[in-house]
Structure formats: structure tokens, C-alpha cells
Design a protein around this motif. Structure first.
Motif, PDB file in Angstrom:
ATOM      1  N   LYS A  64      35.217  78.968  33.371  1.00  0.00           N
ATOM      2  CA  LYS A  64      34.945  77.537  33.332  1.00  0.00           C
ATOM      3  C   LYS A  64      35.048  76.987  34.753  1.00  0.00           C
ATOM      4  CE  LYS A  64      36.678  75.057  29.984  1.00  0.00           C
ATOM      5  NZ  LYS A  64      37.621  74.252  29.141  1.00  0.00           N
TER       6      LYS A  64
ATOM      7  N   ALA B 162      34.192  73.764  37.394  1.00  0.00           N
ATOM      8  CA  ALA B 162      33.881  72.338  37.502  1.00  0.00           C
ATOM      9  C   ALA B 162      32.886  72.072  38.625  1.00  0.00           C
ATOM     10  CB  ALA B 162      35.158  71.538  37.756  1.00  0.00           C
TER      11      ALA B 162
ATOM     12  N   ILE C 166      40.682  74.105  34.109  1.00  0.00           N
ATOM     13  CA  ILE C 166      39.476  74.803  34.531  1.00  0.00           C
ATOM     14  C   ILE C 166      39.893  76.074  35.266  1.00  0.00           C
ATOM     15  CG2 ILE C 166      37.940  72.809  34.664  1.00  0.00           C
ATOM     16  CD1 ILE C 166      38.681  72.527  37.606  1.00  0.00           C
TER      17      ILE C 166
ATOM     18  N   ALA D  15      36.776  75.395  40.691  1.00  0.00           N
ATOM     19  CA  ALA D  15      36.098  74.129  40.941  1.00  0.00           C
ATOM     20  C   ALA D  15      35.319  74.198  42.238  1.00  0.00           C
ATOM     21  CB  ALA D  15      37.100  72.983  41.009  1.00  0.00           C
TER      22      ALA D  15
END
Length: 319
Positions: A144, A146, A191, A194
């Protein structure tokens, strides 16, 4: 006086942003009159040169009385330019190519901001928590990550970092999040990684984060990230104003590149960056010339990744 940006609605506004000569006289418009010019900007490090150039009088000596209006991204700035609320605006190149593909009548007039091109440190990068098992960009596969805006320059360039590191970017879960919220989300484990630009990148590093990819550098050498643009209507009806703005911007960009201490000083006039972060963060590059080859590469990657519905017409968009 800096006024808050009033967002406009435009059916074709599909975008979100994530960005001379001394010979001109005070009467550069040929009449001795001063032209009021409003520029839609984003209150980030990237636009420091236009504020610095305004302070140094680079616009005034060309007969331009400059006002900057701050917004959060190109979704408001692009329709503002098209509707004549702003004479010029600032946006990243992917957002403008998305607009061009959708027949939004805009024209790039000046460079805005560029990557340093250095793998020793850039003003944007992909960071992970200090104790994360992620060691390289290849490890971002299936994670995941960002980005500030989906289907834009962030996820396009992150995918390229993953590919170059030997990974498969197909199943990365990109999540949309404002840059200032990313350091805390990373630290809290919300997350896995990023993509951040300054000053958020230095904020995260100060809290122990590690950079695992310099995605701008991986995408293209000295990538042109963002630019200044106008409407095709203004470009056709007032080419003299466009020329004067281009000259002032070129001088502002060159001056900013040569005076990093003054850049850090002017940032205090329109941002709330902590002084320690301001001193530590990596500044981008501000070349006067647009790196067309780098934009062509972003267009190629964006088309392959489905960011654009059709191939952007760079001849129509770029100067």
C-alpha cells in the motif's frame, strides 16, 4: 495581498496537481502602463522562484504587477486559467497532459520545477518506516503506497522505479493522501510506503523514515516535474504579455537556482515550514529551459499505465 483561491467548476477539469533577460524596461508593454497579472499557484517549495522573482522586481520591471493566489492543486487552477480568473497557473506536467487530451484549451509558457537528477538526494522520493522490511523499490510490489493524487505523476513515476528495480508494479495498492498527512500515516503503519516531496519528505526522514526509491530520477534524467501555463485564448490575444511573463520567469528561475539561501528565506513568506526542516530539506532544481525529452517519457509511461485515454499532443501543449 495574497488572497485565498476560490475553486471553480469546469466540466473538463479532470485534474489535480500533485513547479530571462535583464534587457526589458519598466515600460515593457510598449505603453508605459502596468498590467495586473494573477497567477494560480500551490503553496509548496516548487513555486519559490516566482515569489522570489516578485520580491526582486523581475516582473515589475517588465510592467507586470503580480499577485499569487494559492490553491491546493490544478483541479482549481486549470479552470481558473481557462475562465480568465488567472492569467497564468502552475501545475505538474501529467495534470496538464490529462487536460490537453481532454481538449482543455491551455498552453505551457515556462518551466516550473525539475528533479535534481541525483540518486544521493532529490526533492521527492518513496519512503518507508525505518524498521520496514521493504529494502528496494522492487519490494513495493503488492504494498500500500500513498500518493497525493491517483493516476498522476506520482503513481506513474513510482511504477517506473519498481520496474527498474526488477519488480512488478501491477498490484501496488495506491491510496490518495495529502502530502502533509503522509509522515504520520507511515509512522502509524497505515501505509507501507509513501511518495513524498519536500518538506514532507524531510519531516518523515526526521522521524526515522528511509528512502527506498528516487522515483523522479528513475523516470527521466533531470525530469521537468511542473510548469507554468496559460489559456490558448490569452496566448493568442496577448502574446506580448506572455513574452514578458516568460522573461520574468526565466530570470526568476535562474536566480533561485543560484541563490538557495534566499529561496529558503522566501519560503517563510508563504509556508509554515519549521525552520529546522527548512534548513535540512533538499531543494529542487529550477532550470529556465523545459526538458522536453523528460516530458515525452512521462507521456509514454502515462499512456502505457492508462493515465491518458489517448496520446498527449506535446507539440500543441509545449512552447
Amino acid at each position: 495581498m495574497r488572497r485565498p483561491l476560490v475553486a471553480l467548476t469546469l466540466a473538463t477539469a479532470l485534474l489535480v496537481a500533485a513547479c530571462g533577460s535583464d534587457s526589458s524596461s519598466d515600460e515593457a508593454d510598449g505603453t508605459g502602463e502596468v498590467t495586473d497579472v494573477t497567477v494560480g499557484v500551490i503553496p509548496i517549495v516548487d513555486v519559490a522562484p516566482i515569489y522570489l522573482g516578485d520580491e526582486k522586481g523581475f516582473f515589475a520591471k517588465r510592467g507586470i504587477n503580480l499577485t499569487m493566489e494559492s490553491g491546493q492543486g490544478g483541479a482549481a487552477i486549470v479552470p481558473g486559467v481557462v475562465s480568465d480568473q488567472f492569467q497564468f497557473g502552475f501545475s505538474n506536467v501529467t495534470s496538464l497532459m490529462t487536460a490537453q487530451v481532454s481538449d482543455v484549451p491551455i498552453k505551457v509558457v515556462s518551466n516550473g520545477v525539475a528533479s535534481t537528477g541525483s540518486t544521493d538526494g532529490d526533492f521527492g522520493g518513496v519512503a518507508v518506516k525505518g524498521d520496514s522490511p521493504i529494502q528496494t523499490a522492487a519490494d513495493l510490489a503488492g504494498k500500500k503506497v500513498a500518493v497525493n493524487t491517483l493516476k498522476n505523476i506520482g503513481d506513474t513515476s513510482v511504477r517506473e522505479s519498481v520496474r527498474k528495480a526488477g519488480g512488478d508494479p501491477e498490484n501496488i495498492e495506491f491510496v490518495e493522501m495529502p502530502f502533509p498527512q503522509m509522515p504520520a500515516a507511515l509512522e502509524n503503519g497505515d501505509i507501507d510506503a509513501a511518495w513524498m516531496v519536500e518538506p514532507s519528505l524531510t519531516v518523515a526522514k526526521d522521524a526515522g523514515a528511509r528512502v527506498v526509491a528516487w522515483n523522479f530520477v528513475d523516470t527521466a534524467p533531470e525530469l521537468t516535474v511542473a510548469v507554468y501555463f496559460t489559456s490558448t485564448k490569452l496566448a493568442q490575444e496577448n502574446p506580448d504579455l506572455v513574452t514578458r511573463f516568460q522573461e520574468a520567469m526565466a530570470e526568476s528561475l535562474s536566480y533561485a537556482n543560484a541563490h538557495p539561501d534566499e529561496v529558503r528565506d522566501v519560503l517563510r513568506s508563504y509556508t509554515d515550514i519549521d525552520q529546522a526542516i527548512l534548513d535540512a530539506m533538499t531543494l529542487p532544481q529550477w532550470p529556465a529551459e523545459i526538458n522536453r525529452a523528460s516530458i515525452e517519457r512521462v507521456a509514454e509511461l502515462g499512456l502505457a499505465d492508462g493515465v491518458f485515454d489517448s496520446e498527449p499532443d506535446l507539440d500543441a501543449l509545449l512552447p
